[in-house]
Design an enzyme around this catalytic site. Sequence first.
Site, PDB file in Angstrom:
ATOM      1  N   ARG A  55      30.694 -35.373 -36.163  1.00 39.79           N
ATOM      2  CA  ARG A  55      30.083 -35.970 -37.337  1.00 39.79           C
ATOM      3  C   ARG A  55      28.591 -36.162 -37.099  1.00 39.79           C
ATOM      4  NH1 ARG A  55      30.978 -40.789 -37.412  1.00 39.79           N
ATOM      5  NH2 ARG A  55      30.369 -41.207 -39.546  1.00 39.79           N
ATOM      6  N   LYS A 209      36.810 -37.390 -42.833  1.00 41.42           N
ATOM      7  CA  LYS A 209      36.320 -38.753 -42.718  1.00 41.42           C
ATOM      8  C   LYS A 209      35.614 -39.219 -43.989  1.00 41.42           C
ATOM      9  CE  LYS A 209      37.858 -40.103 -38.769  1.00 41.42           C
ATOM     10  NZ  LYS A 209      38.909 -41.170 -38.737  1.00 41.42           N
ATOM     11  N   HIS A 228      42.487 -47.998 -39.452  1.00 36.40           N
ATOM     12  CA  HIS A 228      42.200 -46.817 -38.638  1.00 36.40           C
ATOM     13  C   HIS A 228      43.194 -46.844 -37.481  1.00 36.40           C
ATOM     14  CE1 HIS A 228      39.262 -44.490 -35.842  1.00 36.40           C
ATOM     15  NE2 HIS A 228      40.029 -43.662 -36.519  1.00 36.40           N
ATOM     16  N   SER A 246      38.086 -43.356 -31.462  1.00 36.39           N
ATOM     17  CA  SER A 246      38.314 -42.011 -30.963  1.00 36.39           C
ATOM     18  C   SER A 246      38.314 -42.006 -29.441  1.00 36.39           C
ATOM     19  CB  SER A 246      37.217 -41.082 -31.484  1.00 36.39           C
ATOM     20  OG  SER A 246      37.378 -39.777 -31.005  1.00 36.39           O
ATOM     21  N   LYS A 250      45.114 -42.878 -29.683  1.00 36.75           N
ATOM     22  CA  LYS A 250      45.942 -43.059 -30.883  1.00 36.75           C
ATOM     23  C   LYS A 250      46.885 -41.882 -31.090  1.00 36.75           C
ATOM     24  CE  LYS A 250      43.263 -43.522 -34.392  1.00 36.75           C
ATOM     25  NZ  LYS A 250      42.108 -42.886 -33.735  1.00 36.75           N
ATOM     26  N   THR A 251      46.327 -40.678 -31.051  1.00 34.39           N
ATOM     27  CA  THR A 251      47.138 -39.484 -31.306  1.00 34.39           C
ATOM     28  C   THR A 251      48.151 -39.276 -30.194  1.00 34.39           C
ATOM     29  OG1 THR A 251      45.336 -38.443 -32.532  1.00 34.39           O
ATOM     30  CG2 THR A 251      47.053 -37.003 -31.701  1.00 34.39           C
ATOM     31  N   ASP A 265      46.070 -41.251 -37.643  1.00 37.08           N
ATOM     32  CA  ASP A 265      44.683 -41.678 -37.816  1.00 37.08           C
ATOM     33  C   ASP A 265      44.445 -42.766 -38.860  1.00 37.08           C
ATOM     34  OD1 ASP A 265      42.004 -41.482 -36.996  1.00 37.08           O
ATOM     35  OD2 ASP A 265      41.512 -40.160 -38.656  1.00 37.08           O
ATOM     36  N   ARG A 336      38.603 -29.864 -31.076  1.00 34.51           N
ATOM     37  CA  ARG A 336      39.628 -30.463 -31.933  1.00 34.51           C
ATOM     38  C   ARG A 336      40.680 -29.449 -32.362  1.00 34.51           C
ATOM     39  NH1 ARG A 336      39.595 -36.154 -33.380  1.00 34.51           N
ATOM     40  NH2 ARG A 336      37.556 -36.921 -32.743  1.00 34.51           N
TER      41      ARG A 336
END
Length: 546
Positions: A55, A209, A228, A246, A250-251, A265, A336
């Site tokens: 980003r 996003k 989030h 990030s 989480k994933t 996410d 990614r």
Amino acid sequence: MSYRERIDLLLKDVNKVYMDPSRKKMIADAVDQKRCVILQTGTLATWTPPHSTGRSPKDTYIVKRAESEATIDWTSPNCIPMQSSTFDMLFDDAIAVFETKQHLYALHRVVGADSSYTLPILTVTNDPLSALFTDNMFRPVPKDVHSSIYAEKPFLLVCAPWDYLDSEKYTGRLRTVANGKTSNIAVVADFDARVGIVFGSAYMGSMKKLIFTVMNYYLPADGILPLHCSANEGPNGDCACLLGLSGTGKTTLSADPERALLGDDEHGWNENGIANFEYGCYAKLINLNPDKEPDIYHATFHPDFYLEHGAIVENLMVYPDGTFDLDDERFTPNSRASYPLRYNSNVKESAVSGHPTTILFLTADAYGVLPPVSKLTTEQAMLWFIMGYTSKLAGTETGVTEPQATFSRFFGAPFMPRNPADYSDLLGQKMDEYHVPVYVINTGWSGGPYGVGSRIDINLTRAMVRAALNGDLEHVEFDLDPVFKVLVPKTCPGVPSDVLHPINTWADKDAFKANAEKLAKQFAVHFDKNFKGKVDAKIEAACPGE
């Protein structure tokens, strides 16, 4: 003529526009137009320009209009205002770009698995790979979409990722970059006009996003808390939410073979319970271990004919023979993978569940001083939610030579544009109503800081997560951490007891104490600067260093 009317007029050219094209069509066009290459597995691989490996926060804007101005936290560095006249120029330029293209792709999708508040999205782009990405990440339109509170309030996403703005035209309107020129890219959300524009940013996460920022803005006004987080469900229907920035896991941690995945996410929490926003996963690939994270690896790299596959890897090191290196970060440490949720081995297709029975706050503490698992009181949970702590690693950014504390309120500050109380008050209300236990899981370092100690083994972390989700930690004794004020379990199934208190893993106990005090002080400084006097005294008292 409104923005939507102008787009609709453009889309009437049936010889130019592929309206809701098939998945195979988008894959085939992306390959034919050389927007990607095909790996041996059938996975699609693509690479972005250096400025688009992630980003671009400084090029991300919110249109400032009277209707919404008071609801947005303009003191946040992530809420950069844009004049409506500049947005009009951007939209004009996007239309002009689209008029020069041979073909356009227009996809009707939704965001939000709970049909009572699903948001209809029309994505228009000239790039088939971007179109495929939205097909991976956004949900098909449900039959009962008309029951949504946003059914008559759709959102338009305009994406021209490989075209750039005329810098001179935007002098004084967009930011000035290092060479003294004006930036030629912009990612903008107009909450009032319900339009978003991605111009010149080829990082596919810019689209994702932007849309999730839109959801995070709209939902609180309707009493729905956006989180989030990743979420999954146990065999007894028990729902868990895992919040974290990030790189905190989480994933990885939500992809549990014993629990059905809702999403990795973004989720919403309303009176029905938890619902995933999206249809796919956008997982980090750097250092992905196929043995320790088999679901993500299989979802991304399972063998299939490329027209049937559609998983996309972004900025991965790939060699001429089609093999690849998951540990090579020469392009970026932010490589990614985008793939549909259904590619995981254990998912809940509806992507909705009841109210959470456990909430986990994930942090990757590079100082190596936070306990690997700890329980929070209600006031502590509110404090850690507001603070959203993790840390940057030495060596990952220019000038970063030692761990640095990073605070991102609500574990997603760049994507939470409303005034802070809109989110924290909703969490407090829902915690009081549903009595949800909250734990901090440290996925960072043990035995020393980054560069000295080692990353906490993922298998030990999984054991701690499992104990928290199964309720095993509700029946053990706890010690009060004297620095961070959290409750540390004396025992945890599957975890050596000496690991639970991080000082035990350090050879130099004095160095541990100094690092712990240093981090606690950073908590206090950040709290005093941003929240002191704005929250209940009990929440302030829960802050380390205070």
